[in-house]
Design a protein around this motif. Structure first.
Motif, PDB file in Angstrom:
ATOM      1  N   ARG A  96     -79.866  -7.553  -1.477  1.00  0.00           N
ATOM      2  CA  ARG A  96     -80.156  -7.647  -2.898  1.00  0.00           C
ATOM      3  C   ARG A  96     -78.884  -7.563  -3.728  1.00  0.00           C
ATOM      4  O   ARG A  96     -78.791  -8.116  -4.810  1.00  0.00           O
ATOM      5  CB  ARG A  96     -81.115  -6.541  -3.303  1.00  0.00           C
ATOM      6  N   PHE A  97     -77.889  -6.828  -3.198  1.00  0.00           N
ATOM      7  CA  PHE A  97     -76.631  -6.641  -3.916  1.00  0.00           C
ATOM      8  C   PHE A  97     -75.485  -7.110  -3.021  1.00  0.00           C
ATOM      9  O   PHE A  97     -75.574  -7.021  -1.800  1.00  0.00           O
ATOM     10  CB  PHE A  97     -76.435  -5.164  -4.280  1.00  0.00           C
ATOM     11  N   PRO A  98     -74.412  -7.583  -3.626  1.00  0.00           N
ATOM     12  CA  PRO A  98     -73.265  -8.003  -2.813  1.00  0.00           C
ATOM     13  C   PRO A  98     -72.729  -6.848  -1.964  1.00  0.00           C
ATOM     14  O   PRO A  98     -72.702  -5.697  -2.407  1.00  0.00           O
ATOM     15  CB  PRO A  98     -72.224  -8.440  -3.850  1.00  0.00           C
ATOM     16  N   GLN A  99     -72.360  -7.170  -0.746  1.00  0.00           N
ATOM     17  CA  GLN A  99     -71.760  -6.182   0.149  1.00  0.00           C
ATOM     18  C   GLN A  99     -70.686  -6.850   0.999  1.00  0.00           C
ATOM     19  O   GLN A  99     -70.631  -8.070   1.095  1.00  0.00           O
ATOM     20  CB  GLN A  99     -72.824  -5.536   1.029  1.00  0.00           C
ATOM     21  N   ASP A 100     -69.825  -6.039   1.592  1.00  0.00           N
ATOM     22  CA  ASP A 100     -68.773  -6.560   2.458  1.00  0.00           C
ATOM     23  C   ASP A 100     -69.371  -6.968   3.800  1.00  0.00           C
ATOM     24  O   ASP A 100     -70.183  -6.247   4.368  1.00  0.00           O
ATOM     25  CB  ASP A 100     -67.696  -5.504   2.698  1.00  0.00           C
ATOM     26  N   ALA A 101     -68.959  -8.115   4.290  1.00  0.00           N
ATOM     27  CA  ALA A 101     -69.350  -8.574   5.630  1.00  0.00           C
ATOM     28  C   ALA A 101     -68.131  -8.365   6.531  1.00  0.00           C
ATOM     29  O   ALA A 101     -67.065  -8.926   6.267  1.00  0.00           O
ATOM     30  CB  ALA A 101     -69.762 -10.036   5.601  1.00  0.00           C
ATOM     31  N   VAL A 102     -68.282  -7.560   7.567  1.00  0.00           N
ATOM     32  CA  VAL A 102     -67.168  -7.208   8.439  1.00  0.00           C
ATOM     33  C   VAL A 102     -67.434  -7.743   9.839  1.00  0.00           C
ATOM     34  O   VAL A 102     -68.513  -7.567  10.388  1.00  0.00           O
ATOM     35  CB  VAL A 102     -66.966  -5.674   8.484  1.00  0.00           C
ATOM     36  N   VAL A 103     -66.422  -8.394  10.407  1.00  0.00           N
ATOM     37  CA  VAL A 103     -66.506  -8.915  11.778  1.00  0.00           C
ATOM     38  C   VAL A 103     -65.372  -8.284  12.574  1.00  0.00           C
ATOM     39  O   VAL A 103     -64.223  -8.264  12.129  1.00  0.00           O
ATOM     40  CB  VAL A 103     -66.366 -10.453  11.796  1.00  0.00           C
ATOM     41  N   THR A 104     -65.718  -7.760  13.741  1.00  0.00           N
ATOM     42  CA  THR A 104     -64.725  -7.163  14.628  1.00  0.00           C
ATOM     43  C   THR A 104     -64.852  -7.799  15.996  1.00  0.00           C
ATOM     44  O   THR A 104     -65.964  -7.978  16.499  1.00  0.00           O
ATOM     45  CB  THR A 104     -64.951  -5.645  14.753  1.00  0.00           C
ATOM     46  N   HIS A 105     -63.719  -8.126  16.576  1.00  0.00           N
ATOM     47  CA  HIS A 105     -63.681  -8.706  17.933  1.00  0.00           C
ATOM     48  C   HIS A 105     -62.559  -8.020  18.699  1.00  0.00           C
ATOM     49  O   HIS A 105     -61.411  -8.031  18.263  1.00  0.00           O
ATOM     50  CB  HIS A 105     -63.448 -10.213  17.863  1.00  0.00           C
ATOM     51  N   HIS A 106     -62.893  -7.396  19.819  1.00  0.00           N
ATOM     52  CA  HIS A 106     -61.896  -6.706  20.631  1.00  0.00           C
ATOM     53  C   HIS A 106     -61.459  -7.608  21.776  1.00  0.00           C
ATOM     54  O   HIS A 106     -62.292  -8.198  22.461  1.00  0.00           O
ATOM     55  CB  HIS A 106     -62.475  -5.406  21.203  1.00  0.00           C
ATOM     56  N   THR A 107     -60.146  -7.694  21.963  1.00  0.00           N
ATOM     57  CA  THR A 107     -59.587  -8.489  23.046  1.00  0.00           C
ATOM     58  C   THR A 107     -58.214  -7.928  23.392  1.00  0.00           C
ATOM     59  O   THR A 107     -57.662  -7.124  22.643  1.00  0.00           O
ATOM     60  CB  THR A 107     -59.497  -9.983  22.665  1.00  0.00           C
ATOM     61  N   THR A 108     -57.674  -8.351  24.500  1.00  0.00           N
ATOM     62  CA  THR A 108     -56.343  -7.916  24.918  1.00  0.00           C
ATOM     63  C   THR A 108     -55.327  -8.974  24.533  1.00  0.00           C
ATOM     64  O   THR A 108     -55.519 -10.149  24.821  1.00  0.00           O
ATOM     65  CB  THR A 108     -56.309  -7.690  26.446  1.00  0.00           C
TER      66      THR A 108
ATOM     67  N   GLY B 261     -76.696 -17.146   5.960  1.00  0.00           N
ATOM     68  CA  GLY B 261     -75.957 -18.388   5.770  1.00  0.00           C
ATOM     69  C   GLY B 261     -74.452 -18.217   5.865  1.00  0.00           C
ATOM     70  O   GLY B 261     -73.707 -19.187   5.800  1.00  0.00           O
ATOM     71  N   LEU B 262     -73.983 -16.955   6.001  1.00  0.00           N
ATOM     72  CA  LEU B 262     -72.551 -16.704   6.130  1.00  0.00           C
ATOM     73  C   LEU B 262     -72.161 -16.750   7.604  1.00  0.00           C
ATOM     74  O   LEU B 262     -72.764 -16.084   8.441  1.00  0.00           O
ATOM     75  CB  LEU B 262     -72.183 -15.338   5.556  1.00  0.00           C
ATOM     76  N   THR B 263     -71.147 -17.547   7.913  1.00  0.00           N
ATOM     77  CA  THR B 263     -70.586 -17.605   9.261  1.00  0.00           C
ATOM     78  C   THR B 263     -69.110 -17.292   9.158  1.00  0.00           C
ATOM     79  O   THR B 263     -68.389 -17.901   8.357  1.00  0.00           O
ATOM     80  CB  THR B 263     -70.775 -18.995   9.905  1.00  0.00           C
ATOM     81  N   VAL B 264     -68.658 -16.324   9.967  1.00  0.00           N
ATOM     82  CA  VAL B 264     -67.252 -15.937   9.993  1.00  0.00           C
ATOM     83  C   VAL B 264     -66.708 -16.295  11.370  1.00  0.00           C
ATOM     84  O   VAL B 264     -67.286 -15.934  12.388  1.00  0.00           O
ATOM     85  CB  VAL B 264     -67.071 -14.436   9.704  1.00  0.00           C
ATOM     86  N   THR B 265     -65.582 -17.010  11.387  1.00  0.00           N
ATOM     87  CA  THR B 265     -64.970 -17.471  12.626  1.00  0.00           C
ATOM     88  C   THR B 265     -63.549 -16.931  12.702  1.00  0.00           C
ATOM     89  O   THR B 265     -62.773 -17.095  11.764  1.00  0.00           O
ATOM     90  CB  THR B 265     -64.937 -19.013  12.674  1.00  0.00           C
ATOM     91  N   LEU B 266     -63.226 -16.283  13.825  1.00  0.00           N
ATOM     92  CA  LEU B 266     -61.872 -15.800  14.071  1.00  0.00           C
ATOM     93  C   LEU B 266     -61.165 -16.827  14.938  1.00  0.00           C
ATOM     94  O   LEU B 266     -61.705 -17.270  15.957  1.00  0.00           O
ATOM     95  CB  LEU B 266     -61.909 -14.437  14.763  1.00  0.00           C
ATOM     96  N   LEU B 267     -59.954 -17.226  14.525  1.00  0.00           N
ATOM     97  CA  LEU B 267     -59.244 -18.330  15.178  1.00  0.00           C
ATOM     98  C   LEU B 267     -57.867 -17.921  15.679  1.00  0.00           C
ATOM     99  O   LEU B 267     -57.172 -17.128  15.041  1.00  0.00           O
ATOM    100  CB  LEU B 267     -59.059 -19.477  14.199  1.00  0.00           C
ATOM    101  N   ARG B 268     -57.474 -18.472  16.821  1.00  0.00           N
ATOM    102  CA  ARG B 268     -56.090 -18.429  17.313  1.00  0.00           C
ATOM    103  C   ARG B 268     -55.618 -19.872  17.277  1.00  0.00           C
ATOM    104  O   ARG B 268     -56.033 -20.685  18.092  1.00  0.00           O
ATOM    105  CB  ARG B 268     -56.007 -17.875  18.730  1.00  0.00           C
TER     106      ARG B 268
END
Length: 106
Positions: free
Chosen positions: A32-44, A10-17
């Motif tokens: 079962r336990f909280p954890q970090d949600a990491v999103v990576t996007h590579h661009t020039t 149910g978590l959605t992460v959006t990267l914006l310009r």
């Protein structure tokens, strides 16, 4: 990064310009336990990117668990885009070659 989140489903992460969506990732599965949600996007990066704010939006949909829809935005960040220095080494090599040719044929 969204720190210490559970469930991931149910978590959605959006990267914006500015208001433009650069990348969107929805997480699936449960934790079962909280954890970090990491999103990576590579661009020039481009010169015009220095005129935009970049931010991240996290949205958690807890309606299936009897909750609501939660939105969080990061503080906007500005990029400092620097252009590469011109390649002076190639110019120096060309000058040396021309000088050698001039001295060779004298």
């Amino acid at each position: 990064m969204v720190p210490a989140v559970a469930p991931l489903e149910g978590l959605t992460v959006t990267l914006l310009r500015g208001t433009e969506i650069l990348y969107n990732q929805t997480f699936v599965g449960t934790a079962r336990f909280p954890q970090d949600a990491v999103v990576t996007h590579h661009t020039t990066a481009h010169r015009e990117d220095g005129h935009h704010n970049f931010s991240c939006k996290a949205q958690m949909d807890l309606r299936s668990c009897g909750g609501g829809l939660i939105h969080r935005f990061s503080d906007p960040q500005r990029l400092e885009v620097k252009e590469p220095e011109p390649n002076n080494q190639m110019v120096t090599i060309m000058i040396v070659i021309v000088l050698l040719l001039l001295f060779w044929f004298k």
